[in-house]
Enzyme design. Structure first.
Site, PDB file in Angstrom:
ATOM      1  N   CYS A 167       0.833  -1.194   0.000  1.00  0.00           N
ATOM      2  CA  CYS A 167       0.000   0.000   0.000  1.00  0.00           C
ATOM      3  C   CYS A 167       0.880   1.262   0.000  1.00  0.00           C
ATOM      4  O   CYS A 167       1.804   1.321   0.804  1.00  0.00           O
ATOM      5  CB  CYS A 167      -0.893  -0.002   1.235  1.00  0.00           C
ATOM      6  SG  CYS A 167      -1.891   1.468   1.454  1.00  0.00           S
ATOM      7  N   PRO A 168       0.662   2.254  -0.837  1.00  0.00           N
ATOM      8  CA  PRO A 168      -0.475   2.437  -1.759  1.00  0.00           C
ATOM      9  C   PRO A 168      -0.156   2.038  -3.201  1.00  0.00           C
ATOM     10  O   PRO A 168      -0.923   2.319  -4.099  1.00  0.00           O
ATOM     11  CB  PRO A 168      -0.683   3.950  -1.703  1.00  0.00           C
ATOM     12  CG  PRO A 168       0.729   4.488  -1.617  1.00  0.00           C
ATOM     13  CD  PRO A 168       1.505   3.479  -0.802  1.00  0.00           C
TER      14      PRO A 168
END
Lengths: 85, 190
Positions: free
Chosen positions: A18-19
């Site tokens: 993430c991201p």
């Protein structure tokens, strides 16, 4: 060899967290022609919820399919996203 | 009575013209509203410059940009360290006063411990395939996120434009940030 859902391109974000899976999926769909499908290969379990959330909320893309599979003992998450416009 | 009828017909034509003008006006207004909807905005004010606090603004900003949002991060006070090309690669972290860290305060306060704590966190970040601060800055800039450096803080800390990553906007102040915040759907202070 044709991929599932006749994906035009494959984006490999295995090992990324993430991201990045969502950010790179967005970048890769920008390069698609309308109606083409992108295949995304990820190892981040959060990508199942994140890519769905992104695709459901963002105009111009649609989630076609998500598949969780086991590859040599490692979980692989495959996402199929269609560019709609 | 025929004159009365004529005058009614005249009024009807005028009414129709007025209605058409009004419809045109409303259509323009609707188009503007729709254009605004297409460009939802988020503004983050980044005030902290420790390694852990550099992540939330950058991760949220790059994600929102992927959703098609216009995103601005206004970096002020220690938040400016995130944009400083050299300092951003060795952001500090302290265990002192942080009960979530496993090191007792009396040891954490010893010389060199803050650097060791930051190094430990950096290693964890790399081992877990989490992007570096530098990668997230490049990703954010590539996705169209506006990274702004508060001019007052630049002067206060004696930095200059060349210290920051290429693409960082300088020469902006609180009024610019406030104007963006007023137009934004989401405003966050980190």
């Amino acid at each position: 060899m044709s991929t599932k859902h006749d994906a035009a391109e494959t984006l490999d974000v295995q090992g990324e967290n993430c991201p990045m899976p969502v950010v790179k999926t967005k970048g890769a769909t920008d390069d698609l022609q309308p109606d083409e499908v992108l295949e995304v290969l990820a190892t981040d379990p959060g990508s199942m919820s994140d890519i769905k959330g992104w695709a459901d909320t963002t105009a111009g893309v649609e989630l076609v399919d998500q598949i969780e599979s086991d590859q040599d003992g490692e979980d692989i998450y495959k996402h199929y996203v269609r560019k709609t416009e | 009575m025929s004159t009365g009828t004529q005058s009614t017909a005249g009024e009807t034509i005028e009414d129709a013209a007025a209605l058409e003008a009004r419809i045109e006006e409303l259509e323009t207004e609707l188009a503007e509203v729709k254009a605004d909807e297409d460009n939802q905005q988020m503004v983050i004010i980044a005030t902290k410059g420790t390694l852990d606090m550099a992540y939330p603004p950058l991760i949220l900003a790059s994600t929102a940009a992927a959703f098609g949002w216009d995103v601005t991060i206004f970096h002020t006070f220690w938040g400016l360290e995130i944009l400083h090309e050299e300092h951003s690669q060795e952001l500090g972290l302290s265990s002192v006063g942080n009960p979530n860290m496993p090191i007792p305060n009396v040891i954490a306060a010893l010389p060199g411990m803050d650097r060791a704590t930051a190094k430990m966190m950096e290693k964890r970040i790399a081992d877990n395939d989490v992007a570096s601060v530098e990668d997230l800055i490049e990703t954010s800039l590539d996705s169209g996120v506006e990274l702004q450096a508060c001019q007052m803080t630049i002067d206060l800390l004696d930095y200059n434009e060349a210290d920051f990553y290429d693409g960082v906007e300088v020469g902006v102040g609180a009024a610019t940030a406030f104007q963006r915040m007023a137009d934004a759907e989401i405003q966050l202070l980190v």
